[in-house]
Design an enzyme around this catalytic site. Sequence first.
Site, PDB file in Angstrom:
ATOM      1  CE  LYS A  60      -3.364  -1.317  -0.575  1.00 49.18           C
ATOM      2  NZ  LYS A  60      -3.707  -2.166  -1.763  1.00 49.18           N
ATOM      3  CD1 TRP A  65       1.596   6.402  -9.976  1.00 45.73           C
ATOM      4  CD2 TRP A  65       1.755   7.079  -7.841  1.00 45.73           C
ATOM      5  NE1 TRP A  65       1.701   7.762  -9.970  1.00 45.73           N
ATOM      6  CE2 TRP A  65       1.801   8.200  -8.688  1.00 45.73           C
ATOM      7  CE3 TRP A  65       1.839   7.264  -6.466  1.00 45.73           C
ATOM      8  CZ2 TRP A  65       1.931   9.503  -8.188  1.00 45.73           C
ATOM      9  CZ3 TRP A  65       1.958   8.551  -5.969  1.00 45.73           C
ATOM     10  CH2 TRP A  65       1.994   9.664  -6.809  1.00 45.73           C
ATOM     11  CG  HIS A 115       4.585  -6.294  -1.247  1.00 44.35           C
ATOM     12  ND1 HIS A 115       4.630  -4.977  -1.615  1.00 44.35           N
ATOM     13  CD2 HIS A 115       3.341  -6.729  -1.608  1.00 44.35           C
ATOM     14  CE1 HIS A 115       3.478  -4.639  -2.180  1.00 44.35           C
ATOM     15  NE2 HIS A 115       2.685  -5.677  -2.185  1.00 44.35           N
ATOM     16  NE  ARG A 137       0.114   6.341   0.691  1.00 42.60           N
ATOM     17  CZ  ARG A 137      -1.098   5.980   0.324  1.00 42.60           C
ATOM     18  NH1 ARG A 137      -1.374   4.696   0.133  1.00 42.60           N
ATOM     19  NH2 ARG A 137      -2.051   6.881   0.122  1.00 42.60           N
ATOM     20  CB  SER A 145      -3.741   2.485   1.836  1.00 44.95           C
ATOM     21  OG  SER A 145      -3.905   1.872   0.582  1.00 44.95           O
ATOM     22  CE1 TYR A 200       0.744   6.671  -3.059  1.00 40.39           C
ATOM     23  CE2 TYR A 200       0.530   8.775  -1.945  1.00 40.39           C
ATOM     24  CZ  TYR A 200      -0.035   7.742  -2.667  1.00 40.39           C
ATOM     25  OH  TYR A 200      -1.374   7.794  -2.999  1.00 40.39           O
ATOM     26  CB  ALA A 234       1.917   7.762 -13.939  1.00 40.58           C
ATOM     27  CB  THR A 235      -2.579  11.661 -13.322  1.00 42.36           C
ATOM     28  OG1 THR A 235      -3.494  11.178 -14.299  1.00 42.36           O
ATOM     29  CG2 THR A 235      -1.581  12.623 -13.951  1.00 42.36           C
ATOM     30  CG  PHE A 236      -5.622   8.765  -8.039  1.00 41.96           C
ATOM     31  CD1 PHE A 236      -5.194   7.601  -7.414  1.00 41.96           C
ATOM     32  CD2 PHE A 236      -6.958   9.129  -7.919  1.00 41.96           C
ATOM     33  CE1 PHE A 236      -6.074   6.807  -6.683  1.00 41.96           C
ATOM     34  CE2 PHE A 236      -7.843   8.347  -7.186  1.00 41.96           C
ATOM     35  CZ  PHE A 236      -7.400   7.187  -6.572  1.00 41.96           C
ATOM     36  CG  ASN A 238      -5.287  10.321 -17.048  1.00 39.29           C
ATOM     37  OD1 ASN A 238      -6.486  10.654 -17.058  1.00 39.29           O
ATOM     38  ND2 ASN A 238      -4.346  11.085 -17.548  1.00 39.29           N
ATOM     39  CE  LYS A 265     -11.074   9.070   1.170  1.00 40.80           C
ATOM     40  NZ  LYS A 265     -11.013   9.649   2.520  1.00 40.80           N
TER      41      LYS A 265
HETATM   42  S1  PPS Z   1      -0.449  -3.110  -3.122  1.00 39.20           S
HETATM   43  O1  PPS Z   1      -1.671  -3.913  -2.795  1.00 39.20           O
HETATM   44  O2  PPS Z   1       0.549  -3.233  -2.049  1.00 39.20           O
HETATM   45  O3  PPS Z   1       0.096  -3.446  -4.420  1.00 39.20           O
HETATM   46  O4  PPS Z   1      -0.965  -1.596  -3.119  1.00 39.20           O
HETATM   47  P1  PPS Z   1      -0.126  -0.333  -3.620  1.00 39.20           P
HETATM   48  O5  PPS Z   1      -0.260  -0.221  -5.078  1.00 39.20           O
HETATM   49  O6  PPS Z   1       1.238  -0.370  -3.056  1.00 39.20           O
HETATM   50  O7  PPS Z   1      -0.867   0.861  -2.908  1.00 39.20           O
HETATM   51  C1  PPS Z   1      -2.187   1.217  -3.219  1.00 39.20           C
HETATM   52  C2  PPS Z   1      -2.316   2.684  -2.892  1.00 39.20           C
HETATM   53  O8  PPS Z   1      -1.660   3.488  -3.905  1.00 39.20           O
HETATM   54  C3  PPS Z   1      -2.605   4.414  -4.428  1.00 39.20           C
HETATM   55  N1  PPS Z   1      -2.315   4.741  -5.833  1.00 39.20           N
HETATM   56  C4  PPS Z   1      -2.014   5.984  -6.240  1.00 39.20           C
HETATM   57  N2  PPS Z   1      -1.842   7.133  -5.552  1.00 39.20           N
HETATM   58  C5  PPS Z   1      -1.554   8.251  -6.271  1.00 39.20           C
HETATM   59  N3  PPS Z   1      -1.448   8.288  -7.621  1.00 39.20           N
HETATM   60  C6  PPS Z   1      -1.592   7.149  -8.345  1.00 39.20           C
HETATM   61  N4  PPS Z   1      -1.491   7.192  -9.662  1.00 39.20           N
HETATM   62  C7  PPS Z   1      -1.888   5.932  -7.647  1.00 39.20           C
HETATM   63  N5  PPS Z   1      -2.112   4.642  -8.024  1.00 39.20           N
HETATM   64  C8  PPS Z   1      -2.373   3.948  -6.898  1.00 39.20           C
HETATM   65  C9  PPS Z   1      -3.929   3.684  -4.266  1.00 39.20           C
HETATM   66  O9  PPS Z   1      -5.021   4.550  -4.428  1.00 39.20           O
HETATM   67  C10 PPS Z   1      -3.779   3.142  -2.851  1.00 39.20           C
HETATM   68  O10 PPS Z   1      -3.825   4.155  -1.866  1.00 39.20           O
HETATM   69  P2  PPS Z   1      -5.160   4.610  -1.111  1.00 39.20           P
HETATM   70  O11 PPS Z   1      -4.701   5.524  -0.006  1.00 39.20           O
HETATM   71  O12 PPS Z   1      -5.819   3.371  -0.583  1.00 39.20           O
HETATM   72  O13 PPS Z   1      -5.985   5.322  -2.130  1.00 39.20           O
END
Ligand code: PPS
Length: 308
Positions: A60, A65, A115, A137, A145, A200, A234-236, A238, A265
């Site tokens: 998480k 991303w 991980h 993060r 998360s 992050y 790579a924006t959230f 998109n 989020k």
């Molecule tokens: S996992 O299960 O470990 O693979 O999860 P992981 O991908 O590490 O973490 C998921 C969180 O990353 C957020 N996320 C993003 N944040 C910002 N921008 C982009 N583009 C993005 N992509 C994924 C995702 O929303 C999860 O965080 P939370 O706080 O739950 O929203």
Amino acid sequence: MNSPEMATIEQDALGEAMKAKSFKYKGISFEKRYTSPEVIDAIEHMEIRDNDVFLVTYPKSGTVWTQQILSLILNEGHRNGTEQITNIERAPAIEYNIHNVDFKSRPSPRLFSSHLPYYLMPKDLRFKTGKVVYVCRNPKDALVSYYHFFKMNPNIKCTVTWEAFLDLFIKGKVLCGSWFDHVRGWYTHKEDFNILIVKYEEMKKDLRFNVQKICKFLDITLNDKATDIVVERATFKNMKDDPLANYTFLPNDMYDKSKGVFLRKGIVGDWKNLMTVAQNEMFDKVYKEKMGDLPMKITWELNEETAS
Ligand code: PPS
């Protein structure tokens, strides 16, 4: 808020439910359904190529991303859309190879995710063969998360309260172990690896700058247009709309999509919506005890208007 007695019963039930679904290997819990001690054991001897890239994270912390960012940087076919494969297949997890990807026959440059703590990684990485991009993060947001994600796990059949999950997270009794041990381990052994540590929160502040930083670390030159494509994809927002990147492609028996979304989020500071003042103070105390001696700067909140 539950009484302390109630919270203990739930923690035990949750702890027991997790134990039944997982196994421990060298101090770390893994999910039984998707891997085995033999798989983890074999990772140590995995053959590494010079241009292999390993994305490593505590859960998480921005894995999907950065899978998106790295795969777009490394592969023009992903940038121009000629290769239509999901980002989990672009960057398979070495300890959870759920698509049974044949790692050996993959063309270079290979991209993997993990991980794992530093000491369970392929040992050749210690000889500075291959590169590691480690994404960190802040633990309060990773915890929140993780809690939301955990509730979507169809394999854990018990009610998860926030209090119980917070307790297990702090004790490191969750899958992949303790955030504190993971980050401390990688941070204090960074000299042993060819590694770039990315935050992050820094990616939220300035995604383009961090994409360029990663390119530099990988010795890859992208022109402005190619860099724009990586940043844009790579924006959230998109990624959330991108079926190859938003993890809706995972089957319901892996995570129950009726209970939430993977890209939830994507902000810094969401912990403030869940942690009580007392929980936050307790967490700060634990953080200080476990991490206080490290010269690591953690960003706990951001002005979201300036974030991407
Ligand atoms: S996992 O299960 O470990 O693979 O999860 P992981 O991908 O590490 O973490 C998921 C969180 O990353 C957020 N996320 C993003 N944040 C910002 N921008 C982009 N583009 C993005 N992509 C994924 C995702 O929303 C999860 O965080 P939370 O706080 O739950 O929203």
